[in-house]
Design a protein around this motif. Structure first.
Motif, PDB file in Angstrom:
ATOM      1  N   VAL A  48      25.659  -1.593 -44.043  1.00  0.00           N
ATOM      2  CA  VAL A  48      25.400  -1.074 -42.536  1.00  0.00           C
ATOM      3  C   VAL A  48      23.925  -1.573 -42.467  1.00  0.00           C
ATOM      4  N   THR A  49      23.468  -2.531 -41.239  1.00  0.00           N
ATOM      5  CA  THR A  49      22.317  -2.700 -41.237  1.00  0.00           C
ATOM      6  C   THR A  49      21.638  -1.953 -40.150  1.00  0.00           C
ATOM      7  N   TYR A  50      22.185  -1.687 -39.098  1.00  0.00           N
ATOM      8  CA  TYR A  50      21.769  -1.194 -37.906  1.00  0.00           C
ATOM      9  C   TYR A  50      22.590  -0.335 -37.512  1.00  0.00           C
ATOM     10  N   LYS A  51      22.459   1.184 -37.585  1.00  0.00           N
ATOM     11  CA  LYS A  51      23.238   2.289 -37.570  1.00  0.00           C
ATOM     12  C   LYS A  51      23.980   2.268 -36.164  1.00  0.00           C
ATOM     13  N   LYS A  60      36.552 -15.019 -45.414  1.00  0.00           N
ATOM     14  CA  LYS A  60      36.653 -14.807 -44.122  1.00  0.00           C
ATOM     15  C   LYS A  60      35.761 -13.649 -44.023  1.00  0.00           C
ATOM     16  N   ILE A  61      34.723 -13.838 -42.952  1.00  0.00           N
ATOM     17  CA  ILE A  61      33.602 -12.714 -42.623  1.00  0.00           C
ATOM     18  C   ILE A  61      33.730 -12.467 -41.195  1.00  0.00           C
ATOM     19  N   GLU A  62      33.749 -11.157 -41.048  1.00  0.00           N
ATOM     20  CA  GLU A  62      33.759 -10.468 -39.542  1.00  0.00           C
ATOM     21  C   GLU A  62      32.436  -9.741 -39.420  1.00  0.00           C
ATOM     22  N   MET A  63      31.656  -9.932 -38.578  1.00  0.00           N
ATOM     23  CA  MET A  63      30.608  -9.107 -38.611  1.00  0.00           C
ATOM     24  C   MET A  63      29.636  -9.557 -37.278  1.00  0.00           C
ATOM     25  N   VAL A  64      28.897  -8.520 -36.773  1.00  0.00           N
ATOM     26  CA  VAL A  64      28.042  -8.647 -35.607  1.00  0.00           C
ATOM     27  C   VAL A  64      26.838  -9.534 -36.180  1.00  0.00           C
ATOM     28  N   THR A  65      26.076 -10.132 -35.148  1.00  0.00           N
ATOM     29  CA  THR A  65      25.204 -11.050 -35.854  1.00  0.00           C
ATOM     30  C   THR A  65      23.870 -10.313 -36.076  1.00  0.00           C
ATOM     31  N   ASN A  66      23.801  -9.119 -35.834  1.00  0.00           N
ATOM     32  CA  ASN A  66      22.602  -8.219 -36.302  1.00  0.00           C
ATOM     33  C   ASN A  66      22.815  -7.811 -37.712  1.00  0.00           C
ATOM     34  N   THR A  67      23.011  -8.475 -38.825  1.00  0.00           N
ATOM     35  CA  THR A  67      23.517  -8.234 -39.952  1.00  0.00           C
ATOM     36  C   THR A  67      22.460  -8.735 -41.077  1.00  0.00           C
ATOM     37  N   GLY A  68      22.031  -7.889 -41.986  1.00  0.00           N
ATOM     38  CA  GLY A  68      20.906  -8.224 -42.857  1.00  0.00           C
ATOM     39  C   GLY A  68      19.839  -8.542 -42.481  1.00  0.00           C
ATOM     40  N   THR A  69      19.115  -9.507 -43.164  1.00  0.00           N
ATOM     41  CA  THR A  69      17.884 -10.120 -42.641  1.00  0.00           C
ATOM     42  C   THR A  69      18.053 -11.071 -41.620  1.00  0.00           C
ATOM     43  N   TYR A  70      17.516 -10.874 -40.263  1.00  0.00           N
ATOM     44  CA  TYR A  70      18.093 -11.923 -39.134  1.00  0.00           C
ATOM     45  C   TYR A  70      16.973 -12.168 -38.303  1.00  0.00           C
ATOM     46  N   ASP A  88      12.295 -15.144 -52.450  1.00  0.00           N
ATOM     47  CA  ASP A  88      13.242 -14.604 -51.442  1.00  0.00           C
ATOM     48  C   ASP A  88      12.717 -13.513 -50.663  1.00  0.00           C
ATOM     49  N   LEU A  89      13.001 -13.504 -49.489  1.00  0.00           N
ATOM     50  CA  LEU A  89      12.430 -12.409 -48.446  1.00  0.00           C
ATOM     51  C   LEU A  89      13.800 -11.857 -47.841  1.00  0.00           C
ATOM     52  N   SER A  90      15.037 -12.278 -48.324  1.00  0.00           N
ATOM     53  CA  SER A  90      16.147 -11.655 -47.659  1.00  0.00           C
ATOM     54  C   SER A  90      16.835 -10.604 -48.388  1.00  0.00           C
ATOM     55  N   HIS A  91      17.660  -9.725 -47.792  1.00  0.00           N
ATOM     56  CA  HIS A  91      18.388  -8.781 -48.084  1.00  0.00           C
ATOM     57  C   HIS A  91      19.645  -9.333 -48.521  1.00  0.00           C
ATOM     58  N   THR A  92      20.316  -8.803 -49.365  1.00  0.00           N
ATOM     59  CA  THR A  92      21.849  -9.377 -49.727  1.00  0.00           C
ATOM     60  C   THR A  92      22.796  -8.767 -48.939  1.00  0.00           C
ATOM     61  N   ILE A  93      23.538  -9.644 -48.227  1.00  0.00           N
ATOM     62  CA  ILE A  93      24.558  -8.958 -47.209  1.00  0.00           C
ATOM     63  C   ILE A  93      26.183  -8.770 -48.078  1.00  0.00           C
ATOM     64  N   GLU A  94      26.643  -7.744 -48.084  1.00  0.00           N
ATOM     65  CA  GLU A  94      27.669  -7.609 -49.089  1.00  0.00           C
ATOM     66  C   GLU A  94      28.608  -6.812 -47.940  1.00  0.00           C
ATOM     67  N   ASN A  95      29.867  -6.723 -48.338  1.00  0.00           N
ATOM     68  CA  ASN A  95      31.101  -5.988 -47.696  1.00  0.00           C
ATOM     69  C   ASN A  95      30.812  -4.622 -47.332  1.00  0.00           C
ATOM     70  N   THR A 135      19.569   3.137 -47.048  1.00  0.00           N
ATOM     71  CA  THR A 135      19.581   4.678 -47.307  1.00  0.00           C
ATOM     72  C   THR A 135      19.564   5.318 -45.822  1.00  0.00           C
ATOM     73  N   GLU A 136      19.708   6.444 -45.557  1.00  0.00           N
ATOM     74  CA  GLU A 136      19.793   7.290 -44.431  1.00  0.00           C
ATOM     75  C   GLU A 136      18.311   6.955 -43.815  1.00  0.00           C
ATOM     76  N   LYS A 137      17.302   7.132 -44.592  1.00  0.00           N
ATOM     77  CA  LYS A 137      15.999   7.086 -44.067  1.00  0.00           C
ATOM     78  C   LYS A 137      15.583   5.844 -43.504  1.00  0.00           C
ATOM     79  N   TYR A 138      16.088   4.627 -43.753  1.00  0.00           N
ATOM     80  CA  TYR A 138      15.793   3.636 -43.325  1.00  0.00           C
ATOM     81  C   TYR A 138      15.813   3.329 -41.823  1.00  0.00           C
TER      82      TYR A 138
END
Length: 296
Positions: free
Chosen positions: A88-91, A121-131, A78-85, A198-201
């Motif tokens: 933040v993927t992109y600041k 129900k999920i509300e999100m921008v498409t640039n979320t997690g591994t995309y 598995d090469l994907s990050h877990t998406i959770e409530n 993390t903030e460094k990311y």
């Protein structure tokens, strides 16, 4: 292990076996795994109901190779990050909201006692997690997710090129030479995913240069992935890597992880998004499928 089995066929008839013996790696093998092995090994078709009976485990070396000498997903990485409530993927972009549309408690009024369901129900921008990015993300008239064929992001021959962020943040053309990349998914392993969430990311992250993107385009790669915040340098306003790759219909996967688990070659890569019309980016379950036989 020894056991009895019964296999019934959907077009009639059955076969049965008694005191069937197999070597196993450990005693956690399920009845379904045993039945699946027998069906495959005997090349049976039209199989319906199966039964495994009278299992007995004992210490005695048999002549056949163990059938469960790997963990269930040993060949799948598995090469994907877990998406959770709240992730933040992109600041600067909103975090996803993941909640109940219909809770289990509220669903009980619609069903008989003891039956309940949850509808999320999920509300999100498409640039979320591994995309995955496809041409429409960058170009108004480019192909959107519904127009990109399955062959563009499924079971692609792949290669990992390792450019540790401790050595260089800018991945240049010279980092990519002397590799077989044509018609492959090229995954850039920088190790930056160690800073995930993390903030460094978000800042001073590894990226590809415009020259590196042009080199990959000219080599005829199929897809480029990276385990970083962005495949472009986000310090400025230009995005030459997105422009170069997506302009050539070369897909991009960002925010990969676990690339350190992969060999350099000998695997395929998949990153499959839903079939959305009018969307150029969406989260994927990115994965590698390793070839080769498991170790005994």
């Amino acid at each position: 292990m020894k056991f009895d089995f019964e296999i019934y066929f959907t077009n009639g008839g059955s076969i049965k076996g008694e005191d069937f013996r197999l070597d196993i790696f450990n005693d956690t093998i399920s009845n379904k795994e045993l039945a699946d092995y027998i069906v495959t090994d005997m090349r049976l078709i039209m199989v319906g109901h199966t039964r495994i009976l009278n299992k007995e485990i004992f210490e005695e070396k048999h002549k056949r190779k163990p059938i469960n000498n790997k963990t269930e997903n040993a060949l799948l990485i598995d090469l994907s990050h877990t998406i959770e409530n709240g992730l933040v993927t992109y600041k600067g972009l909103p975090a996803p909201i993941i909640c109940d549309y219909l809770s289990r408690e509220n669903s009980r009024q619609f069903y008989e006692e003891g039956t309940e369901f949850q509808i999320g129900k999920i509300e999100m921008v498409t640039n979320t997690g591994t995309y995955l990015d496809c041409p429409f993300h960058r170009f108004e008239n480019g192909k959107d997710l519904s127009e990109v064929g399955l062959e563009c992001f499924t079971d692609l021959e792949a290669i990992v090129i390792r450019v540790p962020f401790t050595d260089a943040l800018a991945v240049r053309e010279e980092h990519l030479t002397n590799y077989e990349v044509r018609n492959r998914a090229v995954l850039i392993h920088t190790g930056w995913d160690s800073n995930w969430n993390t903030e460094k990311y978000y800042e001073n992250h590894p990226y590809l240069t415009e020259g590196a993107a042009a080199y990959l385009k000219n080599c005829g790669v199929k897809l480029v992935g990276i385990d970083s915040h962005n495949i472009d340098d986000t310090a400025g306003k230009s995005r030459p890597v997105h422009t170069t790759l997506l302009g050539a219909e070369i897909l991009i996967v960002e925010h990969l992880c676990n690339l350190y688990l992969l060999p350099e070659e000998g695997f395929t890569f998949s990153a499959i998004p839903p079939k959305f019309k009018g969307a150029g980016t969406f989260p994927v379950r990115a994965m590698a499928k390793l070839r080769g036989t498991p170790h005994e």
